[in-house]
Design a protein around this motif. Sequence first.
Motif: not given
Length: 187
Positions: A147-162
Amino acid sequence: MNHKTALLVIDAQVGIIEGTNNDSVFAKDSLVHTIQALIEQARTRSIPVLFVQDEDVRDGLGEEAFAIHPSLSPLPNEPVVWKRATDSFHGTDLHEQLQELGVTHLVITGCKTEYCIDSACRKATTLGYDVTLVKDGHSTSDNAALRGEQIVAHHNTCLHGLSNLHPFIIVRPSEEDVLVPSHDSYR
């Protein structure tokens, strides 16, 4: 470090935000409100606002869908960059425009999270920009797996600190003053 900030609004187009056949982006009304508030804050502070439009939307859905969402319309003096690739920098003069403005910190908002937002965040760091991705300022629609909500949450997690060498991405919610970079406090 002295930073100059710019707000980058990527693919905030009618056809992407509103979608077709019930495929609008996740939390579209909240997204538009958040981006609209950030644009107003940037303009008030004389922070450059740049818009990116995906030409594939015009080719696939037509001129009305290609238009930047009416609630987020650029002012006549604000640059609009048209792109063909997922990467907002590829084949465009976006980097050159940012360099001319002296920008070192990009605040990124828009659509779609897993494509154009992800690509812009990652590419910006390799070009030397610190990036603030606005946690509630990007969105996408559902796909076959998530779901869109999951995609947003995933990217917020994996991009933070990259990070790529020195510049890096921080994900911050819009209720913080995202137009002021906080990167130096982590260096």
